[in-house]
Design a protein around this motif. Structure first.
Motif, PDB file in Angstrom:
ATOM      1  N   UNK A 129      15.768   4.695 -11.393  1.00 15.15           N
ATOM      2  CA  UNK A 129      15.258   3.833 -10.352  1.00 15.15           C
ATOM      3  C   UNK A 129      14.218   2.900 -10.959  1.00 15.15           C
ATOM      4  N   UNK A 130      14.296   1.663 -10.610  1.00  9.42           N
ATOM      5  CA  UNK A 130      13.315   0.690 -11.052  1.00  9.42           C
ATOM      6  C   UNK A 130      12.373   0.411  -9.886  1.00  9.42           C
ATOM      7  N   UNK A 131      11.088   0.557 -10.140  1.00  9.49           N
ATOM      8  CA  UNK A 131      10.060   0.349  -9.122  1.00  9.49           C
ATOM      9  C   UNK A 131       9.106  -0.724  -9.621  1.00  9.49           C
ATOM     10  N   UNK A 132       8.905  -1.756  -8.807  1.00 12.18           N
ATOM     11  CA  UNK A 132       8.010  -2.851  -9.182  1.00 12.18           C
ATOM     12  C   UNK A 132       6.997  -3.077  -8.054  1.00 12.18           C
ATOM     13  N   UNK A 133       5.724  -3.002  -8.395  1.00 13.09           N
ATOM     14  CA  UNK A 133       4.680  -3.293  -7.422  1.00 13.09           C
ATOM     15  C   UNK A 133       4.522  -4.797  -7.315  1.00 13.09           C
ATOM     16  N   UNK A 134       4.537  -5.311  -6.101  1.00 16.53           N
ATOM     17  CA  UNK A 134       4.393  -6.743  -5.848  1.00 16.53           C
ATOM     18  C   UNK A 134       2.949  -6.995  -5.428  1.00 16.53           C
ATOM     19  N   UNK A 135       2.255  -7.817  -6.186  1.00 12.80           N
ATOM     20  CA  UNK A 135       0.850  -8.134  -5.919  1.00 12.80           C
ATOM     21  C   UNK A 135       0.700  -9.641  -5.705  1.00 12.80           C
ATOM     22  N   UNK A 136       0.892 -10.119  -4.468  1.00 14.52           N
ATOM     23  CA  UNK A 136       0.803 -11.554  -4.217  1.00 14.52           C
ATOM     24  C   UNK A 136      -0.626 -12.085  -4.212  1.00 14.52           C
ATOM     25  N   UNK A 137      -1.604 -11.217  -4.296  1.00 11.90           N
ATOM     26  CA  UNK A 137      -3.014 -11.584  -4.385  1.00 11.90           C
ATOM     27  C   UNK A 137      -3.718 -10.509  -5.201  1.00 11.90           C
ATOM     28  N   UNK A 138      -4.870 -10.803  -5.763  1.00  9.64           N
ATOM     29  CA  UNK A 138      -5.562  -9.804  -6.592  1.00  9.64           C
ATOM     30  C   UNK A 138      -6.108  -8.655  -5.747  1.00  9.64           C
ATOM     31  N   UNK A 139      -6.006  -7.453  -6.294  1.00  2.00           N
ATOM     32  CA  UNK A 139      -6.606  -6.287  -5.645  1.00  2.00           C
ATOM     33  C   UNK A 139      -8.014  -6.102  -6.191  1.00  2.00           C
ATOM     34  N   UNK A 140      -8.909  -5.677  -5.350  1.00  3.59           N
ATOM     35  CA  UNK A 140     -10.297  -5.453  -5.769  1.00  3.59           C
ATOM     36  C   UNK A 140     -10.478  -3.967  -6.075  1.00  3.59           C
ATOM     37  N   UNK A 141     -10.673  -3.650  -7.325  1.00  2.38           N
ATOM     38  CA  UNK A 141     -10.779  -2.260  -7.777  1.00  2.38           C
ATOM     39  C   UNK A 141     -11.897  -1.505  -7.062  1.00  2.38           C
ATOM     40  N   UNK A 142     -12.975  -2.189  -6.705  1.00  8.22           N
ATOM     41  CA  UNK A 142     -14.109  -1.514  -6.071  1.00  8.22           C
ATOM     42  C   UNK A 142     -13.795  -1.018  -4.656  1.00  8.22           C
ATOM     43  N   UNK A 143     -12.711  -1.507  -4.046  1.00  3.21           N
ATOM     44  CA  UNK A 143     -12.365  -1.091  -2.690  1.00  3.21           C
ATOM     45  C   UNK A 143     -11.480   0.156  -2.659  1.00  3.21           C
TER      46      UNK A 143
END
Length: 141
Positions: free
Chosen positions: A1-15
């Motif tokens: 299975x191929x799994x790809x996370x889609x990140x259309x905007x930056x995630x804030x690690x501190x949250x």
């Protein structure tokens, strides 16, 4: 299975959000899991008060639920990390951070997509949460 996370905007690690915005999956079979509460898997129907004794802590209840989900995915031939979507039904929004910590513990780098719903109660009055999910079980070639 191929799994790809889609990140259309930056995630804030501190949250430390307990989810990712989207996941694209190829090469698998869908597994839909019913909502699971923290009571034992073979509880009686209709629910009986003798089975309403549950941990008071939301984190402890979350562990019981995620352990049951893990058993379901494994019974279907997959692994816990194959869970790609969950819906968290919470009785109190104050429990969200405690449940998020457990979600991070269980999912690690394979965070699912997630929806959170605040509910007024459950069939079992001592329940603090219920979680359902979707998994993609890899095709075995």
């Amino acid at each position: 299975m191929k799994r790809e996370t889609i990140l259309p905007w930056p995630l804030h690690k501190e949250h430390r959000t307990p989810y990712v915005p989207a996941i694209k999956v190829e090469g698998g079979t869908l597994l839909f899991m019913s909502g699971m509460g923290p009571h034992k898997p073979d509880h009686k129907h209709p629910h009986v008060p003798e089975e309403w004794i549950l941990p008071d802590a939301a984190g402890a209840q979350a562990r019981l639920v995620l352990d049951k989900m893990k058993r379901m995915v494994e019974a279907a031939g997959g692994e816990f990390r194959n869970i790609v979507k969950i819906t968290r039904n919470l009785r109190s929004i104050d429990d969200q951070d405690k449940i998020n910590d457990v979600i991070h513990e269980y999912f690690g780098e394979y965070l699912p997509c997630s929806t959170t719903v605040l509910v007024s109660g459950f069939v079992v009055p001592t329940m603090l949460l219920e979680i359902d999910g979707w998994a993609v079980i890899p095709d075995r070639r």
